[in-house]
Write a protein that holds these residues in place. Structure first.
Motif, PDB file in Angstrom:
ATOM      1  N   PRO A  60       2.391  19.963  14.691  1.00 31.79           N
ATOM      2  CA  PRO A  60       2.372  21.260  13.896  1.00 31.79           C
ATOM      3  C   PRO A  60       1.426  21.489  13.020  1.00 31.79           C
ATOM      4  O   PRO A  60       0.673  20.402  12.640  1.00 31.79           O
ATOM      5  N   TRP A  61       1.012  22.756  12.580  1.00 32.01           N
ATOM      6  CA  TRP A  61      -0.626  23.024  12.167  1.00 32.01           C
ATOM      7  C   TRP A  61      -0.296  22.505  10.389  1.00 32.01           C
ATOM      8  O   TRP A  61      -1.482  22.272   9.957  1.00 32.01           O
ATOM      9  N   HIS A  62       0.632  22.147   9.916  1.00 31.23           N
ATOM     10  CA  HIS A  62       0.672  21.630   8.553  1.00 31.23           C
ATOM     11  C   HIS A  62       0.210  20.333   8.593  1.00 31.23           C
ATOM     12  O   HIS A  62      -0.312  19.939   7.454  1.00 31.23           O
ATOM     13  N   THR A  63      -0.047  19.469   9.781  1.00 31.53           N
ATOM     14  CA  THR A  63      -0.534  18.289   9.510  1.00 31.53           C
ATOM     15  C   THR A  63      -1.724  18.073   9.474  1.00 31.53           C
ATOM     16  O   THR A  63      -2.631  17.032   8.928  1.00 31.53           O
ATOM     17  N   VAL A  64      -2.673  19.221   9.728  1.00 35.51           N
ATOM     18  CA  VAL A  64      -3.921  19.326   9.927  1.00 35.51           C
ATOM     19  C   VAL A  64      -4.647  18.938   8.542  1.00 35.51           C
ATOM     20  O   VAL A  64      -5.464  18.527   8.233  1.00 35.51           O
ATOM     21  N   VAL A  65      -3.956  19.334   7.196  1.00 35.58           N
ATOM     22  CA  VAL A  65      -4.399  19.197   6.067  1.00 35.58           C
ATOM     23  C   VAL A  65      -4.567  17.666   5.589  1.00 35.58           C
ATOM     24  O   VAL A  65      -5.359  17.126   4.572  1.00 35.58           O
ATOM     25  N   ALA A  66      -3.573  17.156   6.267  1.00 29.82           N
ATOM     26  CA  ALA A  66      -3.949  15.448   6.079  1.00 29.82           C
ATOM     27  C   ALA A  66      -4.883  14.628   7.069  1.00 29.82           C
ATOM     28  O   ALA A  66      -5.413  13.785   6.929  1.00 29.82           O
ATOM     29  N   GLY A  67      -5.399  15.658   7.955  1.00 25.93           N
ATOM     30  CA  GLY A  67      -6.377  14.943   9.171  1.00 25.93           C
ATOM     31  C   GLY A  67      -7.704  15.251   8.779  1.00 25.93           C
ATOM     32  O   GLY A  67      -8.602  14.493   9.517  1.00 25.93           O
ATOM     33  N   VAL A 127       4.093   5.115   3.825  1.00 27.25           N
ATOM     34  CA  VAL A 127       3.395   6.626   4.224  1.00 27.25           C
ATOM     35  C   VAL A 127       3.925   7.639   3.729  1.00 27.25           C
ATOM     36  O   VAL A 127       5.434   7.947   3.924  1.00 27.25           O
ATOM     37  N   ILE A 128       3.607   8.526   2.671  1.00 31.78           N
ATOM     38  CA  ILE A 128       4.214   9.430   2.283  1.00 31.78           C
ATOM     39  C   ILE A 128       3.994  10.861   3.020  1.00 31.78           C
ATOM     40  O   ILE A 128       2.894  11.302   3.186  1.00 31.78           O
ATOM     41  N   LEU A 129       5.217  11.335   3.373  1.00 29.49           N
ATOM     42  CA  LEU A 129       5.419  12.710   4.238  1.00 29.49           C
ATOM     43  C   LEU A 129       5.116  12.315   5.703  1.00 29.49           C
ATOM     44  O   LEU A 129       4.122  11.915   6.090  1.00 29.49           O
ATOM     45  N   SER A 130       5.764  13.077   6.731  1.00 31.04           N
ATOM     46  CA  SER A 130       5.594  12.959   8.019  1.00 31.04           C
ATOM     47  C   SER A 130       4.331  13.689   8.522  1.00 31.04           C
ATOM     48  O   SER A 130       3.678  13.227   9.434  1.00 31.04           O
ATOM     49  N   ARG A 131       3.701  14.434   7.857  1.00 36.17           N
ATOM     50  CA  ARG A 131       2.366  15.099   8.166  1.00 36.17           C
ATOM     51  C   ARG A 131       1.410  14.301   8.089  1.00 36.17           C
ATOM     52  O   ARG A 131       0.050  14.397   8.955  1.00 36.17           O
ATOM     53  N   LEU A 132       1.646  13.125   7.479  1.00 38.23           N
ATOM     54  CA  LEU A 132       0.531  12.178   7.351  1.00 38.23           C
ATOM     55  C   LEU A 132       0.591  11.193   8.571  1.00 38.23           C
ATOM     56  O   LEU A 132      -0.624  10.526   8.911  1.00 38.23           O
ATOM     57  N   HIS A 133       1.767  10.960   9.268  1.00 40.28           N
ATOM     58  CA  HIS A 133       1.895  10.172  10.365  1.00 40.28           C
ATOM     59  C   HIS A 133       0.769  10.091  11.360  1.00 40.28           C
ATOM     60  O   HIS A 133       0.170   9.033  11.871  1.00 40.28           O
ATOM     61  N   PRO A 134       0.471  11.107  11.935  1.00 41.56           N
ATOM     62  CA  PRO A 134      -0.323  11.404  13.235  1.00 41.56           C
ATOM     63  C   PRO A 134      -1.760  10.667  12.950  1.00 41.56           C
ATOM     64  O   PRO A 134      -2.491  10.258  13.679  1.00 41.56           O
ATOM     65  N   TRP A 135      -2.196  10.396  11.640  1.00 40.66           N
ATOM     66  CA  TRP A 135      -3.629  10.159  11.277  1.00 40.66           C
ATOM     67  C   TRP A 135      -3.696   8.900  10.768  1.00 40.66           C
ATOM     68  O   TRP A 135      -4.756   8.258  10.943  1.00 40.66           O
ATOM     69  N   VAL A 136      -2.451   8.170  10.848  1.00 39.50           N
ATOM     70  CA  VAL A 136      -2.657   6.597  10.059  1.00 39.50           C
ATOM     71  C   VAL A 136      -1.823   5.881  10.968  1.00 39.50           C
ATOM     72  O   VAL A 136      -2.020   4.500  10.916  1.00 39.50           O
ATOM     73  N   SER A 137      -0.692   6.256  11.753  1.00 37.59           N
ATOM     74  CA  SER A 137       0.047   5.261  12.204  1.00 37.59           C
ATOM     75  C   SER A 137      -0.581   4.491  13.335  1.00 37.59           C
ATOM     76  O   SER A 137      -0.138   3.026  13.425  1.00 37.59           O
ATOM     77  N   ALA A 176       0.837  -1.253  -0.171  1.00 36.25           N
ATOM     78  CA  ALA A 176       0.070  -0.048  -0.035  1.00 36.25           C
ATOM     79  C   ALA A 176       0.827   1.185   0.108  1.00 36.25           C
ATOM     80  O   ALA A 176       1.981   1.164   0.636  1.00 36.25           O
ATOM     81  N   VAL A 177       0.450   2.194  -0.655  1.00 32.02           N
ATOM     82  CA  VAL A 177       1.187   3.400  -0.699  1.00 32.02           C
ATOM     83  C   VAL A 177      -0.026   4.800  -0.114  1.00 32.02           C
ATOM     84  O   VAL A 177      -0.993   4.707  -0.847  1.00 32.02           O
ATOM     85  N   LEU A 178       0.025   5.182   0.827  1.00 31.53           N
ATOM     86  CA  LEU A 178      -0.488   6.214   1.311  1.00 31.53           C
ATOM     87  C   LEU A 178      -0.242   7.415   1.299  1.00 31.53           C
ATOM     88  O   LEU A 178       0.821   8.000   1.503  1.00 31.53           O
ATOM     89  N   SER A 179      -1.178   8.334   0.795  1.00 32.81           N
ATOM     90  CA  SER A 179      -0.718   9.602   0.215  1.00 32.81           C
ATOM     91  C   SER A 179      -2.205  10.551   0.642  1.00 32.81           C
ATOM     92  O   SER A 179      -3.041  10.212   0.053  1.00 32.81           O
ATOM     93  N   TYR A 180      -1.846  11.604   1.109  1.00 33.76           N
ATOM     94  CA  TYR A 180      -3.002  12.692   1.501  1.00 33.76           C
ATOM     95  C   TYR A 180      -3.230  13.444   0.373  1.00 33.76           C
ATOM     96  O   TYR A 180      -4.543  14.053   0.359  1.00 33.76           O
ATOM     97  N   ARG A 181      -2.478  13.301  -0.521  1.00 30.16           N
ATOM     98  CA  ARG A 181      -2.807  14.320  -1.893  1.00 30.16           C
ATOM     99  C   ARG A 181      -2.764  13.101  -3.080  1.00 30.16           C
ATOM    100  O   ARG A 181      -1.834  12.224  -3.187  1.00 30.16           O
ATOM    101  N   PHE A 182      -3.872  13.057  -3.830  1.00 24.40           N
ATOM    102  CA  PHE A 182      -3.892  12.284  -4.958  1.00 24.40           C
ATOM    103  C   PHE A 182      -2.483  12.511  -5.945  1.00 24.40           C
ATOM    104  O   PHE A 182      -2.128  13.485  -6.056  1.00 24.40           O
ATOM    105  N   PRO A 183      -1.822  11.395  -6.252  1.00 20.47           N
ATOM    106  CA  PRO A 183      -0.508  11.639  -6.956  1.00 20.47           C
ATOM    107  C   PRO A 183      -0.380  12.208  -8.266  1.00 20.47           C
ATOM    108  O   PRO A 183       0.559  12.597  -8.540  1.00 20.47           O
ATOM    109  N   TRP A 184      -1.477  12.095  -8.897  1.00 26.95           N
ATOM    110  CA  TRP A 184      -1.544  12.752 -10.436  1.00 26.95           C
ATOM    111  C   TRP A 184      -2.357  13.903 -10.479  1.00 26.95           C
ATOM    112  O   TRP A 184      -3.542  13.793 -10.171  1.00 26.95           O
TER     113      TRP A 184
END
Length: 382
Positions: A82-89, A108-118, A11-19
């Protein structure tokens, strides 16, 4: 060779669609999918979008859920994320991952996604691809900002650093794109460049003397283009009135779009594919901010462009530093640009050497092999 009775599930997890891949994290997610599709059944877990035919991935859509954004803001405030994590939450990761089941590998792509999926992610091998260090980027913005913005970004940098230093406790592998980033995350962090595709050498006309490209709404690119248009380009045009400049990329602000067709400037937004880059003789990148490895520098070199860039743009590509020209100020960049366009043989020699450096050190094929090896698939075949 290792044989498997059942297909591997990745699985590849990304909070933004890759294309389309016009940001570094989108591109990185697509590269991971390409690497893993050769050895596993790959699921992209991301918000809605149209997966390109032949990508090798199925798509598990993560829906936005009413109340998720407010809950993400509340959690960030309470736990000092950090506030930039909110966009992934703002997406329903917990329910989606529950339905997705267990994977042999999850990226998991980007550390900002970590709090919401780990806490919901079930996988035998867990990889966090941070790409770069958010805390480094925020610290740079703090140093360059005014009093109020300096305080905000300094606080955000401290929060991001705490998050980044906690990641090793949650993942079997951490990966970034350059050695500069690995020092933040620790000695065990793997370094894998996103690389660039080195196609057959372009033999067509290069009708733009100079070019800049990237996502134009991104603050670092926006500031760089402003410097280029307001300071560098007038000096170049004063010395060479017939010179032509290409500005290209997604999400161009109106102030940039208004420059199209004036003073030798062509603006293309969005930029569809990399074919446009091949029409540029010299890439100009006066970018002062940003961490990680600048994909645009690799793309320029792979496309046969000569390069003049700020020191910040070249620091993560050490193999290029003795070949590309560095310019630390607008006057220096303008002077070097005029000198290089007046000496086509030197420009051509630089372009050839840079292209070879990409082929040897930063090719996309190497990246795909390195990512598969990082995931433990170097001896696995379907």
């Amino acid at each position: 060779m290792v044989e498997r009775e059942r297909p591997l599930r990745a699985a590849v997890l990304s909070y933004r669609f890759p294309w389309p891949g016009y940001t570094g994290d989108r591109l990185r997610a697509a590269i991971w999918i390409e690497a893993l599709a050769a050895v596993a059944e790959v699921s992209l877990i991301a918000p809605a979008g149209r997966v390109p035919a032949g990508s090798g991935a199925s798509h598990i859509v993560v829906p936005a859920r009413a109340g998720s954004a407010a809950a993400a803001v509340s959690r960030a405030a309470i736990t000092s994320l950090p506030w930039h994590t909110v966009v992934a939450g703002r997406y329903d990761w917990k329910e989606t991952l529950s339905r997705a089941g267990h994977f042999d590998l999850a990226v998991v792509i980007l550390s900002r996604l970590h709090p919401w999926v780990s806490e919901s992610l079930r996988a035998t091998l867990r990889v966090l691809d941070a790409i770069d260090s958010s805390s480094r980027g925020m610290a740079e913005r703090a140093r360059a900002g005014g009093l109020m913005t300096r305080r905000f970004w300094s606080s955000e940098a401290e929060k991001a650093l705490r998050l980044e230093r906690d990641l090793h406790a949650w993942y079997d592998r951490l990966v970034v794109v350059s050695e500069l980033e690995s020092s933040i995350f620790g000695a065990e962090t793997a370094v894998v460049s996103s690389g660039a595709i080195v196609d057959v050498e372009y033999s067509g006309q290069r009708d733009f003397d100079f070019g800049f490209w990237g996502r134009l709404a991104y603050f670092a690119n926006s500031k760089a283009v402003k410097m280029l248009l307001d300071e560098v380009w007038p000096a170049i045009r004063s010395a060479r009135p017939a010179a032509r400049l290409l500005i290209a990329g997604a999400d161009a602000p109106r102030a940039i779009l208004r420059r199209d067709g004036r003073n030798g400037i062509t603006v293309v937004s969005p930029m569809n594919g990399q074919s446009l880059v091949r029409r540029v003789r010299v890439a100009l990148f006066p970018v002062r901010f940003g961490t990680g490895q600048a994909n645009k520098v690799l793309e320029a070199a792979a496309s046969g462009c000569a390069i003049i860039a700020s020191p910040e743009m070249l620091r993560a590509v050490p193999a290029m530093q003795s070949v590309a020209w560095s310019a630390a100020s607008s006057p220096e960049m303008a002077a070097k640009a005029v000198a290089l366009i007046d000496d086509p043989e030197t420009a051509r020699e630089m372009a050839v050497r840079l292209r070879e450096i990409v082929r040897v050190h930063y090719s996309r094929e190497q990246t795909l092999d390195q990512l598969r090896a990082l995931a433990g698939f170097e001896t696995v075949r379907r």
